[in-house]
Scaffold this active site. Structure first.
Site, PDB file in Angstrom:
ATOM      1  N   GLN A  44      -9.418  -6.487 -10.304  1.00 52.13           N
ATOM      2  CA  GLN A  44      -9.995  -5.257  -9.729  1.00 52.13           C
ATOM      3  C   GLN A  44      -9.567  -4.045 -10.554  1.00 52.13           C
ATOM      4  O   GLN A  44     -10.375  -3.168 -10.870  1.00 52.13           O
ATOM      5  CB  GLN A  44      -9.537  -5.111  -8.280  1.00 52.13           C
ATOM      6  N   GLN A  96      -1.286  -3.796  -8.856  1.00 52.82           N
ATOM      7  CA  GLN A  96      -1.382  -4.878  -9.851  1.00 52.82           C
ATOM      8  C   GLN A  96      -1.723  -6.226  -9.193  1.00 52.82           C
ATOM      9  O   GLN A  96      -2.244  -7.125  -9.828  1.00 52.82           O
ATOM     10  CB  GLN A  96      -0.044  -4.962 -10.607  1.00 52.82           C
ATOM     11  N   HIS A 149       0.842  -1.216   0.000  1.00 50.81           N
ATOM     12  CA  HIS A 149       0.000   0.000   0.000  1.00 50.81           C
ATOM     13  C   HIS A 149       0.872   1.259   0.000  1.00 50.81           C
ATOM     14  O   HIS A 149       0.563   2.237  -0.685  1.00 50.81           O
ATOM     15  CB  HIS A 149      -0.862   0.062   1.266  1.00 50.81           C
TER      16      HIS A 149
HETATM   17  O1  PAF Z   1      -8.243  -3.243  -2.931  1.00 46.07           O
HETATM   18  C1  PAF Z   1      -8.915  -2.896  -1.934  1.00 46.07           C
HETATM   19  O2  PAF Z   1      -8.412  -2.758  -0.835  1.00 46.07           O
HETATM   20  C2  PAF Z   1     -10.408  -2.630  -2.107  1.00 46.07           C
HETATM   21  O3  PAF Z   1     -10.983  -3.542  -2.960  1.00 46.07           O
HETATM   22  C3  PAF Z   1     -10.734  -1.186  -2.505  1.00 46.07           C
HETATM   23  C4  PAF Z   1     -10.198  -0.847  -3.890  1.00 46.07           C
HETATM   24  C5  PAF Z   1     -10.154  -0.212  -1.492  1.00 46.07           C
HETATM   25  C6  PAF Z   1     -12.248  -0.969  -2.534  1.00 46.07           C
HETATM   26  O4  PAF Z   1     -12.818  -1.215  -1.298  1.00 46.07           O
END
Ligand code: PAF
Length: 271
Positions: A144, A139, A28
């Site tokens: 998503q 990635q 993150h």
């Molecule tokens: O990847 C994540 O943590 C979640 O799917 C997101 C993009 C924050 C949406 O809740």
């Protein structure tokens, strides 16, 4: 938050959004640094989004530590941490959902049928609330990324989607908040996923192109791990998630999902 992003915009600042569910790890933080490098003001959202969890999934036990997340996000260059309560995002009378209906269908969509509807709904809301110029996604969650990119295009959100590479632990395990659920023994077996993908990527580098050969080798490798149960292994187009019979460099991706005992993990490599 909407007012704050309006003020930032009025000051001529570009806004970067990093949507997260918290339990922040180095993966993150690399997204936050990327947003920092691309925009003037970085917003990190921390929201464990109930609508993207299935009824028997880990919503209630998903790790939550907003103080630690705020410190980590600030340390990586975030200006604002937006952590709304559930009632603010989904008040009692909430009844509107956003659903992408093609890219979201296979792979994760097949075993988690309501998952991406929850993701696109919350991301659309976050886009409207924070009005970012750029949104950064990892990635690691390749489908998503593809679903969000398609929604952004289809619904004309004026947001540029930036995709940052997967960060891995020293032993190759893709970083994920759910890695916290793994015991020592499970963690050792979780390495299977990254290893099988790296092996298949090696085959491609040596000239293999056939999907069935790559999938067969990966499935064989994964079967050697006692705790691992394969959910899917597939060669797909990385934008549409449609299956491919042959690797097309720059377009293809190998994606895999597996249970390690009761922990569900995903990983992928682009080819
Ligand atoms: O990847 C994540 O943590 C979640 O799917 C997101 C993009 C924050 C949406 O809740």
């Amino acid at each position: 938050m909407q007012k704050l992003s309006g003020t930032l915009r009025a000051q001529g600042k570009t806004i970067g959004l990093v949507p997260t569910m918290g339990a922040l790890h180095d993966g993150h933080l690399s997204l936050v640094r990327r947003a920092r490098a691309e925009t003037d003001a970085v917003i990190v959202s921390v929201f464990v989004n109930p609508t993207q969890f299935g009824p028997n999934e880990d919503f209630t036990r998903y790790p939550r530590d907003i103080d630690a997340d705020t410190a980590l996000a600030a340390g990586a260059g975030a200006d604002i941490v937006f952590a709304p309560p559930v009632e603010e995002m989904y008040p009692k009378n909430y009844s509107t959902y956003v659903s992408e209906e093609a890219v979201a269908r296979p792979l994760e969509g097949a075993s988690r049928p309501t998952h991406f509807r929850g993701v696109t709904t919350v991301v659309a809301k976050l886009f409207n609330i924070t009005r970012p110029d750029v949104a950064v996604f990892g990635q690691k969650d390749a489908q998503q990324v593809a679903v969000v990119a398609k929604m952004t295009e289809d619904l004309n959100f004026p947001v540029r989607i930036v995709v940052a590479p997967t960060l891995r632990e020293a032993d190759g395990l893709a970083m994920s908040s759910r890695n916290r659920y793994l015991s020592g023994a499970q963690r050792a077996e979780a390495l299977a996923l990254g290893r099988a993908l790296a092996f298949a990527k090696g085959m491609v580098e040596k000239g293999e192109r056939r999907s069935d050969r790559l999938v067969a080798e990966m499935t064989h490798l994964l079967a050697q791990y006692r705790r691992v149960r394969v959910i899917y292994v597939a060669l797909v187009d990385r934008r549409t998630m449609e299956p491919m019979r042959e690797v097309e460099p720059g377009r293809s991706m190998l994606a895999a999902a597996a249970w390690v005992d009761e922990v569900r993990l995903i990983d992928n490599v682009t080819l």
